[in-house]
Design an enzyme around this catalytic site. Sequence first.
Site, mmCIF file in Angstrom:
data_model
loop_
_atom_site.group_PDB
_atom_site.id
_atom_site.type_symbol
_atom_site.label_atom_id
_atom_site.label_comp_id
_atom_site.label_asym_id
_atom_site.label_seq_id
_atom_site.Cartn_x
_atom_site.Cartn_y
_atom_site.Cartn_z
ATOM 1 N N ARG A 190 0.818 -1.214 0.000
ATOM 2 C CA ARG A 190 0.000 0.000 0.000
ATOM 3 C C ARG A 190 0.849 1.259 0.000
ATOM 4 O O ARG A 190 0.465 2.274 -0.578
ATOM 5 C CB ARG A 190 -0.945 -0.012 1.199
ATOM 6 C CG ARG A 190 -2.106 -0.983 1.060
ATOM 7 C CD ARG A 190 -2.961 -1.012 2.296
ATOM 8 N NE ARG A 190 -4.161 -1.822 2.097
ATOM 9 C CZ ARG A 190 -4.972 -2.219 3.077
ATOM 10 N NH1 ARG A 190 -4.696 -1.861 4.320
ATOM 11 N NH2 ARG A 190 -6.028 -2.957 2.815
ATOM 12 N N LYS A 213 -18.705 -16.577 4.510
ATOM 13 C CA LYS A 213 -20.165 -16.631 4.584
ATOM 14 C C LYS A 213 -20.841 -15.982 3.377
ATOM 15 O O LYS A 213 -20.416 -14.934 2.909
ATOM 16 C CB LYS A 213 -20.649 -15.930 5.863
ATOM 17 C CG LYS A 213 -20.191 -16.596 7.149
ATOM 18 C CD LYS A 213 -20.747 -15.859 8.363
ATOM 19 C CE LYS A 213 -20.344 -16.535 9.660
ATOM 20 N NZ LYS A 213 -20.906 -15.830 10.839
ATOM 21 N N GLY A 223 -8.004 -8.241 1.006
ATOM 22 C CA GLY A 223 -6.801 -8.601 1.738
ATOM 23 C C GLY A 223 -6.288 -10.002 1.474
ATOM 24 O O GLY A 223 -5.103 -10.205 1.165
ATOM 25 N N GLY A 230 -13.142 -3.393 1.700
ATOM 26 C CA GLY A 230 -14.533 -3.008 1.852
ATOM 27 C C GLY A 230 -15.014 -2.121 0.721
ATOM 28 O O GLY A 230 -16.139 -2.260 0.231
#
Length: 393
Positions: free
Chosen positions: A39, A196, A344, A367
């Site tokens: 990053r 999930k 990630g 996100g």
Amino acid sequence: MNLPPITAMSELDLSGKRVLIRADLNVPLGGGSVNSDTRIRASVPTILRAVEQGASVVVMSHLGRPCEGQFDPDASLAPVATRLAELLAMPVPLLAELEQAADLALGTVALLENVRFFSGEKADEDELAKRMAAICDVFVMDAFGTAHRAQASTHGVARYAPKVCAGLLLEAELQAFQQVLAQPACPMVAIIGGAKVSTKLEVLGSLATVADRIIVGGGIANTFIAAAGYSVGASLYEAELVETARQITERVDIPIPVDVMVAQKFAADAVGVVKTIDDVADDEMILDIGPVTARAWAESLIDAQTIMWNGPVGVFEFPQFGQGTKVLGEAIAASSAYSIAGGGDTLAAVEQYGLEKGISYISTGGGAFLELVEGKTLPAVAVLGERSANADL
């Protein structure tokens, strides 16, 4: 996917200006140093562009999850400042307070200490946002990974800074997503992993409208395997979403593995065994796709023109359950399709298997990546669009 027109950094003359850049320098630390500088390296081009134009540059970022308003040495950006100085080949002092930026000389760079040490950051409080805006002539938003958060350093400061624009990284991220989501070359294949279905339900629903095929992995795959009528043994899956999974498969092609790698425990020393999909025992957990499935799915990517990858298809952290992710990752890298990878775990897999050169675009977002795919508005992008619409360039 509809994005507002946003002023780009290249449109502004930064000579003699005080430039404040919000970067995403939230990197893993260990032993007082940076463990992965991906990053930081991604932020360098924007910083260098401003310096080369003769601006004074202050960079700010968050790091970790310290208690807001309190200094935490474990969350200090000091190691990041050291690594950034090495990459820029110039000194990068660490500023404890915003007001210390006032005397920064043109052509120099400083790094502000962790923005979460400042009260009001997460609540996007006006007082802090105005203090940030007061130290700059131009605010550059370049932290795509935090663009989904409306916080003082990503959103509030953009409301009050004299001029605002998108940095080189943010601009490239938005262009990449525009290419993949707005008008993707077909066939388009999406690879979505995760624990999930519930956390990726909106993503799967949105992709079902643009993708020709969605390959699912991890715990998500187990729910779709159960929806197809197969036993998943002791595997993690969401029984309450089996019917939802069936409904999604009616809208888009989601292949079910013909073989899987199973084990009787989730552990680094677990022994993996290949089983056909209809032979999973009650005490076994599915931890990866099998070799036959991996080869077949890899071959199915040959004709793809667009590939989106977010999440491994197995527990790749354990080598014996990483072969499926490795085979698919290598197929993506070898494909002539326009490919974008993000998240990630995905970035960790890309780095682990040395796939960087084969992926068309590697996103720094997690996100923010998912929310764009879901069709949501990113607050930090929206405010740039609002300001740009009324900008006096």
